[in-house]
Design an enzyme around this catalytic site. Structure first.
Site, short mmCIF file in Angstrom:
data_model
loop_
_atom_site.label_atom_id
_atom_site.label_comp_id
_atom_site.label_asym_id
_atom_site.label_seq_id
_atom_site.Cartn_x
_atom_site.Cartn_y
_atom_site.Cartn_z
N HIS A 284 22.42 56.15 23.41
CA HIS A 284 23.33 57.30 23.41
C HIS A 284 24.65 56.98 22.74
CE1 HIS A 284 25.86 55.68 26.73
NE2 HIS A 284 24.71 55.20 27.22
N CYS B 49 21.73 50.79 29.52
CA CYS B 49 21.47 51.65 28.37
C CYS B 49 22.12 51.06 27.12
CB CYS B 49 22.01 53.05 28.62
SG CYS B 49 21.06 53.99 29.83
#
Length: 441
Positions: free
Chosen positions: A326, A345
């Site tokens: 992201h 992440c």
């Protein structure tokens, strides 16, 4: 900093908080076309996006002669690593390289016996031509060789030998040989995909977008902390979320949000995070006892926008670890030398350049994507042809036998304490733990 001793008696050296813009491996692909639409001007210039002028690292290949369009996962890389292993084996059999005395910072103009040892060290590893001599002067030849060495080891290529360069220089040749031998098996275990694919190299903290055997984009990334590691996985990118919501897993609520709310009761409000009961009703934060784990029972959702933990986009792929790639509102983390700061992440610098490439066959071009992001309205883009994705752990590789790249063994998986120069001990990794969504700070 860890006070434990490494195998050669030298204290371990922390690089976690060393911050420099020179550490970025060069973030993005070639700049896109300029758009006339005035509605996009502010968005394209926004600092949270990353700079249009950030250089794709293979474009700087002439500077230190160590960058390449060659993917980590390719037969050419395997062949280059085999050649490098043969070369390093010869170095080991010949007695290795000398230790460089740590007698203060060395840079252009310095003279002394330590510089002579540095020259010999750099010559043996192929960074300094033998024709440059072996005197005691730190001249421009030595400076150029140090820059090349630093670039090969993921260090700021400033030509100055200080603590981090000393640490890398003084890893013995037999340990570097073992590192290559460990990693060639990792490279061989992944079959390169035909067509398009994406690879995340966790210890190198970069992502490669590969097309037909050639790197077309390489981005700097931030990956998981030592105690919240980014997992190794194989998957396929299936869709993109523009202006995504962020849902906090229970473990993040427990480990991070509850302590934050104890210290700052306005935290959720300031970051546009709302609490929902199972029936969909909104729970006011002041009604929760933050001295208990009551909050874990509820759903925490952050609205799309500039404060969102994933900022403008989330890249989705099926996996059992609740991780994804992201954007991030924390662009400053990309300039850190140690980019191991997430909860598992992968945050990607100049991610919009990557998603334009990912979405190429969907009818979504750059202008349309930027306009949608500017609207701050949620939009999903599904891929008819999912793109193969690899999260890998490669701390040593070669683009040819004379260009060998090494990185710190941040998660302590290579078998030698000297290769793990971080200041944190490895934590037990639970593959199924839902603890990998990033916090919005």
């Amino acid at each position: 900093m860890n006070d434990g001793k490494s195998a050669n008696g030298r204290s371990q050296i922390s690089r976690r908080h060393f911050v420099t813009s020179a550490a970025a491996l060069a973030g993005a692909a070639l700049p896109g076309a300029a758009f006339a639409q005035s509605a996009l001007d502010g968005l394209l210039a926004a600092p949270s996006r990353g700079g249009w002028n950030d250089q794709f690292d293979t474009r700087g290949a002439s500077s230190h002669d160590v960058t390449s369009y060659q993917p980590i996962f390719s037969q050419n890389t395997v062949m280059a690593m085999q050649g490098a292993i043969n070369s390093y084996n010869q170095i080991v059999m010949s007695g290795g390289w000398p230790m460089v005395p740590e007698q203060g910072t060395m840079k252009l103009g310095v003279q002394g016996p330590a510089v002579q040892a540095l020259r010999e060290r750099l010559a043996i590893s192929g960074d300094l031509p033998r024709s440059a001599g072996n005197g005691q002067a730190y001249d421009s030849y030595v400076e150029g060789a140090v820059r090349r060495f630093q670039a090969r080891h993921g260090l700021p290529a400033d030509g100055v030998v200080a603590e981090h360069s000393f640490a890398a220089l003084n890893v013995p040749a037999n340990i570097r040989l073992g590192q290559l031998q460990t990693n060639i098996s990792r490279v061989q275990a992944v079959q390169p995909a035909s067509g398009r694919s994406v690879t995340v190299n966790i210890p190198a903290a970069f992502v490669e977008a590969v097309e037909n055997g050639r790197v077309v984009q390489r981005h700097t990334v931030v990956v998981g902390k030592v105690d919240r590691q980014t997992p190794i996985l194989d998957s396929r990118i299936t869709n993109l979320n523009l202006n995504p919501y962020w849902h906090a897993p229970a473990s993040i609520v427990r480990k991070d949000i509850i302590p934050l709310m104890r210290n700052d009761p306005t935290y959720l409000e300031r970051n546009e995070i709302y609490i929902y009961a199972s029936d969909g009703s909104v729970i006011p934060p002041e009604t929760i006892d933050w001295n208990t784990e009551e909050a874990v029972r509820y759903l925490f959702r952050q609205e799309p926008g500039r404060n969102n933990a994933m900022s403008s986009v989330r890249i989705n792929f099926p996996n059992p670890h609740a991780v994804f790639m992201h954007d991030t509102p924390q662009q400053s983390t990309f300039s850190q030398l140690m980019r191991f700061e997430s909860s598992g992440c992968v945050r990607i610098q100049n991610v919009r350049d990557l998603i334009v490439w990912i979405a190429r066959d969907t009818g979504w071009d750059r202008a349309r994507i930027e306009q949608q992001i500017a609207s701050r309205q949620r939009q999903d883009i599904d891929l008819a042809n999912p793109i193969p994705l690899h999260f890998s752990y490669i701390t040593a590789w070669a683009t040819d036998p004379t260009v060998v790249q090494f990185r710190d063994d941040i998660y302590h998986r290579d078998g030698s304490q000297q290769l793990a120069m971080s200041d944190a001990a490895p934590a037990a990794y639970q593959p199924g733990e839902q603890a990998y969504a990033d916090l919005p700070f």
